[in-house]
Design an enzyme around this catalytic site. Sequence first.
Site, PDB file in Angstrom:
ATOM      1  N   THR A  22       0.724  -1.337  -0.205  1.00  0.00           N
ATOM      2  CA  THR A  22      -0.592   0.039   0.119  1.00  0.00           C
ATOM      3  C   THR A  22       0.982   1.772   0.287  1.00  0.00           C
ATOM      4  O   THR A  22       0.005   2.479   0.279  1.00  0.00           O
ATOM      5  CB  THR A  22      -1.232   0.331   1.337  1.00  0.00           C
ATOM      6  OG1 THR A  22      -0.442  -0.001   2.455  1.00  0.00           O
ATOM      7  CG2 THR A  22      -1.986  -1.151   1.338  1.00  0.00           C
ATOM      8  N   GLU A  85       6.180  -5.011  14.494  1.00  0.00           N
ATOM      9  CA  GLU A  85       5.822  -3.739  14.369  1.00  0.00           C
ATOM     10  C   GLU A  85       4.686  -3.407  15.057  1.00  0.00           C
ATOM     11  O   GLU A  85       4.411  -2.254  16.061  1.00  0.00           O
ATOM     12  CB  GLU A  85       5.916  -2.752  13.488  1.00  0.00           C
ATOM     13  CG  GLU A  85       5.587  -1.432  13.494  1.00  0.00           C
ATOM     14  CD  GLU A  85       6.157  -0.466  12.250  1.00  0.00           C
ATOM     15  OE1 GLU A  85       7.101  -0.366  11.988  1.00  0.00           O
ATOM     16  OE2 GLU A  85       4.781  -0.523  11.214  1.00  0.00           O
TER      17      GLU A  85
END
Length: 664
Positions: A22, A85
């Site tokens: 993305t 993350e």
Amino acid sequence: MATPSSRRFTYDVFLSFRGEDTRYDFTGNLYKALCDRGIHTFIDDEELQSGEEITAALVKAIEESRIAIVVLSHNYASSSFCLDELATILHCQRKGLLVIPVFYKVDPSYVRHQKGSYEEALAKHQKRFKAQKEKLHKWKMALRQVADFSGYHFKDGDEYQYEFIGRIVERVCREINRAPLYVANYPVGLLSQVLKVKKLLDVGSDDVRMIGIHGMGGLGKTTLSVAVYNLIANDFDCLCFLQNVREESNKHGLKHLQTILLSKTLGEKHINLASEHEGISMIQQRLQRKKVLLILDDVDRCEQLQALAGSPDWFGPGSRVIITTRDTQPLASHQVKGTYEVKTLNAKDALQLLTWKAFKTEQVDPSYMEVLNDVVTYASGLPLALEVIGSNLFAKSVEEWKSAINQYKRIPNNQILKILKVSFDALEEEEKCVFLDIACCFKGYKMTKVEVMLRALYDDCMKHHIGALVQKSLIKIYYSTTIVMHDLIWDMGKQIDQRESSKKPGKGRRLWLPKDIIQVLRDNTGTRETEILCLDLSISEKEETLEWNANAFKRMKNLKILIIRNGKFSKGPNYFPESLRILEWHGYPSNCLPSNFHPNKLVTCKLPNSPFTSFGFNGSSKKFENLTNLNFDNCQLLTRMPDLSDLPNLEKLYFEQYARSGNG
């Protein structure tokens, strides 16, 4: 009552996403939309992903963000980096980080139960990390947890992508605007006052209500309004806290404040108003259907209220406007019926505040009780006086307290500025100079800029001096960025400087009163005593063209700082002294510097919004060996410019700005 978070934020938003999915599509568009609304957003530039493990820099960015937006795309779980993350983000969520998941063309149930591409990705990770079962368990738990948060699901064909992004940005704006404002280190006696004001506001009723908070300077009107703001903010559609209305309107005009009000309440970054009348019209039109909480702090003229909150029907049902002021006249003229007068602290609260300020604890050696009670009696419940005296006597002996109190008692109670001056008198000589420099010239400046300025005068002692002023509550550093001081202390500093230079007007160490500066520049009456000249004309004054003597700086042999922020000058200067270290002249009235100027000591040269095209002379860059800051924003194309590329101290940012002008 809401209290400010102890966390300090570098970013408003941290974006977590799978770059291959993305980066150049949805996440890139989301990042731009956030930035366009003035939302400071962290997006990984790929340089931080130097290996498999999440870096310390990324962890720091997550920890210093208010909100994390996790874009869960088709291949998000295929990246062990993304999963690490995500686990870090959810760890920070327990410390107050708001997490907003975005399911981009992925069913939330696939993330929650690890189906489809998420099941395939985790199966591969299971083979690769079969010896690290704890890591795999942590990733699966993180995916289940994030799928349960309130988020957004984008499916092809349901809506335009820009509409979907717009909804996310609106939510982020609302969340950021609701971040609690800083109240006070020691909010003694505040809660009871907050509850009284809250009752006066009657939040929840559909009428639009304006109330006033009034009282003398130093009582804590602003602190009270901030605490009320934090308590009731979640009940409103949009928020705006306009601080220092009196000062800001005098300095920048009411149109500037109208722009801030509209920007904050509408969440629009770029609002250009042609006039105050247009501002009034836009506030009426754009806010009349919104439930607004507006704080107008330190109002001193009715015109300010007329321009910013002219009538209750400007705002939607349930809106509230809180006005703080020292003068009740603007409230009466504006027909503000509900008012609250801030009272001085009672003896118990005053003693508690003084104790916290002087000892940083409630536990006090009994031998101090007599002198503490003497100070409480003398300060008569004025919070500012208690804070300043307490800070000034921090870590001092009982005998030093008694000596100071005897000095206070020689000063009449009604002369608050003289009370505050006792703290000024306790400063070392250079500290006094730094305080007066800030009070007269640099109040409201960014801390980093003041450091550069004062270093030109005091070398490396500047940090120590500023620290001493903070300790004695003569100045404060808001959010570690901006130097501020209470109006009473500010007035005290200006009065001290005026008294010191009253015998020779316009010829003191610092020139900052516009009338004195204009006279000196017209009559060419400067002296070698002047080290700082700081001219900031008012809205009306800056429109007039100033006729002046172009040789006026020739007599100022020791001038080190020259700042001119507003004003139209009839011509450029013929001379600058070699002592000059800081040159900041907005709208500099010439296309070059004087040809006889030797800039060996020049550290900062900022000439934005001017017809500047050339330094006016050629030569070796050694002439600029101390130069660290250049700023030619909105200047014409630079032409004759010495080669500055080999200067070791020149900040890269400014040099790149210069190089982009075509003279690299």
